[in-house]
Design a protein around this motif. Structure first.
Motif, PDB file in Angstrom:
ATOM      1  N   LEU A  53       6.737  11.196  -9.605  1.00 27.72           N
ATOM      2  CA  LEU A  53       6.981  11.352 -11.037  1.00 27.72           C
ATOM      3  C   LEU A  53       7.872  12.557 -11.304  1.00 27.72           C
ATOM      4  N   ILE A  54       7.593  13.662 -10.610  1.00 29.67           N
ATOM      5  CA  ILE A  54       8.424  14.859 -10.781  1.00 29.67           C
ATOM      6  C   ILE A  54       9.853  14.585 -10.314  1.00 29.67           C
ATOM      7  N   MET A  55       9.982  13.937  -9.152  1.00 34.40           N
ATOM      8  CA  MET A  55      11.305  13.617  -8.609  1.00 34.40           C
ATOM      9  C   MET A  55      12.068  12.709  -9.568  1.00 34.40           C
ATOM     10  N   LEU A  56      11.345  11.809 -10.245  1.00 32.39           N
ATOM     11  CA  LEU A  56      11.969  10.888 -11.178  1.00 32.39           C
ATOM     12  C   LEU A  56      12.439  11.593 -12.451  1.00 32.39           C
ATOM     13  N   LEU A  57      11.668  12.599 -12.870  1.00 33.56           N
ATOM     14  CA  LEU A  57      11.958  13.253 -14.144  1.00 33.56           C
ATOM     15  C   LEU A  57      12.947  14.398 -14.034  1.00 33.56           C
ATOM     16  N   VAL A  58      13.139  14.946 -12.836  1.00 35.70           N
ATOM     17  CA  VAL A  58      14.017  16.114 -12.676  1.00 35.70           C
ATOM     18  C   VAL A  58      15.426  15.879 -13.219  1.00 35.70           C
ATOM     19  N   PRO A  59      16.113  14.758 -12.889  1.00 33.50           N
ATOM     20  CA  PRO A  59      17.448  14.553 -13.455  1.00 33.50           C
ATOM     21  C   PRO A  59      17.452  14.482 -14.975  1.00 33.50           C
ATOM     22  N   PHE A  60      16.414  13.863 -15.569  1.00 33.50           N
ATOM     23  CA  PHE A  60      16.343  13.780 -17.029  1.00 33.50           C
ATOM     24  C   PHE A  60      16.133  15.156 -17.647  1.00 33.50           C
ATOM     25  N   ILE A  61      15.297  15.967 -17.000  1.00 33.66           N
ATOM     26  CA  ILE A  61      15.055  17.319 -17.508  1.00 33.66           C
ATOM     27  C   ILE A  61      16.321  18.159 -17.436  1.00 33.66           C
ATOM     28  N   LEU A  62      17.001  18.089 -16.283  1.00 33.10           N
ATOM     29  CA  LEU A  62      18.250  18.845 -16.136  1.00 33.10           C
ATOM     30  C   LEU A  62      19.305  18.361 -17.120  1.00 33.10           C
ATOM     31  N   GLY A  63      19.409  17.037 -17.284  1.00 25.61           N
ATOM     32  CA  GLY A  63      20.360  16.500 -18.251  1.00 25.61           C
ATOM     33  C   GLY A  63      20.041  16.924 -19.667  1.00 25.61           C
ATOM     34  N   ASP A  88       0.829  -1.210   0.000  1.00 24.62           N
ATOM     35  CA  ASP A  88       0.000   0.000   0.000  1.00 24.62           C
ATOM     36  C   ASP A  88       0.864   1.260   0.000  1.00 24.62           C
ATOM     37  N   VAL A  89       1.906   1.265   0.838  1.00 24.40           N
ATOM     38  CA  VAL A  89       2.811   2.415   0.888  1.00 24.40           C
ATOM     39  C   VAL A  89       3.543   2.581  -0.439  1.00 24.40           C
ATOM     40  N   TYR A  90       3.987   1.467  -1.007  1.00 24.14           N
ATOM     41  CA  TYR A  90       4.732   1.514  -2.273  1.00 24.14           C
ATOM     42  C   TYR A  90       3.863   2.057  -3.402  1.00 24.14           C
ATOM     43  N   LYS A  91       2.666   1.496  -3.560  1.00 27.86           N
ATOM     44  CA  LYS A  91       1.788   1.912  -4.657  1.00 27.86           C
ATOM     45  C   LYS A  91       1.383   3.379  -4.510  1.00 27.86           C
ATOM     46  N   LYS A  92       1.083   3.794  -3.280  1.00 23.59           N
ATOM     47  CA  LYS A  92       0.644   5.173  -3.063  1.00 23.59           C
ATOM     48  C   LYS A  92       1.729   6.180  -3.435  1.00 23.59           C
ATOM     49  N   ASN A  93       2.972   5.867  -3.107  1.00 26.29           N
ATOM     50  CA  ASN A  93       4.056   6.807  -3.392  1.00 26.29           C
ATOM     51  C   ASN A  93       4.504   6.755  -4.848  1.00 26.29           C
ATOM     52  N   VAL A  94       4.539   5.561  -5.431  1.00 29.15           N
ATOM     53  CA  VAL A  94       4.972   5.446  -6.829  1.00 29.15           C
ATOM     54  C   VAL A  94       3.986   6.114  -7.775  1.00 29.15           C
ATOM     55  N   ARG A  95       2.699   6.073  -7.435  1.00 36.49           N
ATOM     56  CA  ARG A  95       1.675   6.654  -8.293  1.00 36.49           C
ATOM     57  C   ARG A  95       1.482   8.150  -8.069  1.00 36.49           C
ATOM     58  N   SER A  96       2.173   8.722  -7.114  1.00 38.23           N
ATOM     59  CA  SER A  96       1.995  10.138  -6.797  1.00 38.23           C
ATOM     60  C   SER A  96       2.683  11.036  -7.818  1.00 38.23           C
ATOM     61  N   LEU A 111      11.399   0.298  -1.089  1.00 39.25           N
ATOM     62  CA  LEU A 111      11.106  -0.217  -2.431  1.00 39.25           C
ATOM     63  C   LEU A 111      10.903   0.919  -3.428  1.00 39.25           C
ATOM     64  N   VAL A 112      10.350   2.022  -2.961  1.00 35.32           N
ATOM     65  CA  VAL A 112      10.217   3.199  -3.827  1.00 35.32           C
ATOM     66  C   VAL A 112      11.600   3.713  -4.222  1.00 35.32           C
ATOM     67  N   ALA A 113      12.515   3.762  -3.239  1.00 32.87           N
ATOM     68  CA  ALA A 113      13.884   4.208  -3.527  1.00 32.87           C
ATOM     69  C   ALA A 113      14.576   3.252  -4.499  1.00 32.87           C
ATOM     70  N   VAL A 114      14.377   1.942  -4.302  1.00 31.22           N
ATOM     71  CA  VAL A 114      14.972   0.961  -5.214  1.00 31.22           C
ATOM     72  C   VAL A 114      14.407   1.127  -6.623  1.00 31.22           C
ATOM     73  N   THR A 115      13.107   1.402  -6.707  1.00 28.78           N
ATOM     74  CA  THR A 115      12.487   1.628  -8.013  1.00 28.78           C
ATOM     75  C   THR A 115      13.125   2.805  -8.728  1.00 28.78           C
ATOM     76  N   GLN A 116      13.374   3.870  -8.004  1.00 28.61           N
ATOM     77  CA  GLN A 116      14.017   5.034  -8.600  1.00 28.61           C
ATOM     78  C   GLN A 116      15.425   4.691  -9.077  1.00 28.61           C
ATOM     79  N   MET A 117      16.172   3.920  -8.273  1.00 27.85           N
ATOM     80  CA  MET A 117      17.515   3.520  -8.680  1.00 27.85           C
ATOM     81  C   MET A 117      17.484   2.656  -9.938  1.00 27.85           C
TER      82      MET A 117
END
Length: 417
Positions: free
Chosen positions: A22-32, A10-18, A236-242
């Motif tokens: 998504l913004i935190m995941l895309l920021v490095p790609f946008i900056l790059g 429940d914690v994993y799904k709630k945070n991954v879908r937020s 698990l959210v952190a691992v997903t980001q990695m």
């Protein structure tokens, strides 16, 4: 056990879908992407800086004009007043006035309406130094070849060695630059992940406690199960980001591998340097570093009475991580043999930052890393068990008198249980 996985999922799904994830995941790609686009258009641009040069010696001005690098255009002007007029009419970007004093001492002054940047200043300084050296060499009767031999730098290189069983020295492959780049990157990544997920996990726990729903949750499951479930879900959210970043790097490698700088760098290292012991230790220290700080942040989050106080209660986590980050970036990078670095590389919360840097600079052995890693593992397990035990009391304490008062009340409840 089933409730544990339900809470974690429940914690994993709630945070991954937020949206925030998504913004935190895309920021490095946008900056790059921004850096790449800026570099691409900068390299394609044919515009160069035009610098007017004037001097009491026309020969000197012409000499500097002929010595102009490809990125600049030096234009000789008749006088300083003419150069100022051209600068006012924007015919030139800057005016460089060179005066000659006794003993062939050159003094240069750069006039511009806006800052030309350090690159321009260094270029002009080097050009001026070269001309001054040549002028003094002519005065001393030295030829161009003699001046060149005087200015030729000494050769220096570092060679990694090892000793075999017969105590004979053998030349090894020097991956120090690669190791240092990896350790430097892991220091930055570790700090970013700690600051990010410390806030997320403390907010996750504090939000439930702030709504007074925790009593209902603990009536259907054990406090330790809830604590471990929350912790695992966030990790698990952190691992997903990695994993996403690792996959993106693997895909982008197909586009960047033919770039000269990247190609030369790859050719200079070995596969053993990439997948060797150093990288494995760095990854383990990185994961355990995120984990132990997440446990501490979860413990701090359980002490909060109101959700809005979360940012205050995790300040110890932030400051502790900042100490490790600053020690790694500054002192450990320039002086890895420093006694402070050697001691703190065995201290939990700091060793994840410092031991990889010591390994990269070969000031620590594999045995040292294993000792530090063992201390970190034991400390992480003990802190996790203690935090889970305190969690049951902490989440039921609602005290507005501050963190210390909440801790005191929590210890009292824990003793009475």
């Amino acid at each position: 056990m089933n409730k544990f996985w339900v809470i974690a999922a429940d914690v994993y799904k709630k945070n991954v879908r937020s949206i925030s994830f998504l913004i935190m995941l895309l920021v490095p790609f946008i900056l790059g992407g921004i850096v790449y686009v800026a570099g691409y258009f900068g390299s394609q641009s044919g515009e160069v800086d035009t610098i007017g040069i004037t001097s009491s010696s026309t020969e000197l001005a012409e000499s500097m004009s002929e010595a102009a690098p490809e990125d600049y255009e030096f234009q000789v002007v008749d006088s300083q007043s003419a150069g100022e007029e051209d600068l006012s009419d924007e015919k030139i970007d800057a005016l460089f006035v060179v005066d000659i004093e006794d003993n062939n001492q050159l003094n240069g002054t750069l006039y511009s309406e806006s800052n030309m940047g350090q690159s321009v200043e260094l270029t002009l300084q080097q050009t001026l130094n070269t001309i001054q050296t040549n002028m003094r060499a002519q005065e001393l009767g030295l030829t161009t070849e003699e001046v060149g031999s005087l200015n030729q730098p000494a050769n220096f290189e570092q060679q990694s060695v090892n000793f075999n069983d017969a105590e004979e020295m053998e030349m090894g492959e020097d991956d120090e630059d690669f190791n240092y780049a990896i350790s430097f990157a892991s220091t930055i990544i570790l700090f970013v992940f700690i600051i990010t997920y410390a806030g997320i996990i403390s907010q996750e726990i504090a939000s439930e406690k702030g709504t007074r729903i925790m009593e209902v949750i603990l009536s259907s499951t054990r406090a330790q199960v809830h604590f471990y479930g929350k912790l695992l879900g966030i990790l698990l959210v952190a691992v997903t980001q990695m994993v996403v970043y690792a996959a993106a790097f693997a895909i982008s490698y197909q586009w960047v591998k033919d770039i000269d700088v990247i190609k030369n760098f790859i050719d200079s290292i070995s596969l053993q340097g990439i997948f060797g012991t150093f990288l494995m230790f760095t990854l383990v220290f990185l994961v355990l570093g995120v984990f132990i700080y997440a446990v501490l942040a979860a413990l701090c989050g359980s002490l909060v009475t109101k959700t809005e106080d979360t940012s205050k209660v995790i300040l110890p986590v932030t400051y502790l991580s900042l100490i490790g980050y600053l020690l790694g970036i500054s002192l450990a990078s320039f002086d890895p043999s420093n006694i402070i670095i050697r001691i703190t590389s065995y201290i939990p919360f700091l060793s994840s930052y410092l031991m990889p840097i010591r390994l990269a600079n070969e000031t620590a052995s594999i045995q040292d890393a294993m000792i530090s890693l063992g201390i970190l593992v034991v400390s992480t397990v003990l802190l996790t068990m203690a935090s889970a035990k305190m969690y049951k009391s902490n989440v039921l304490v609602y005290n507005d008198k501050g963190l210390l008062a909440t801790l005191k009340q929590s210890f009292t409840l824990m003793k009475n249980q």
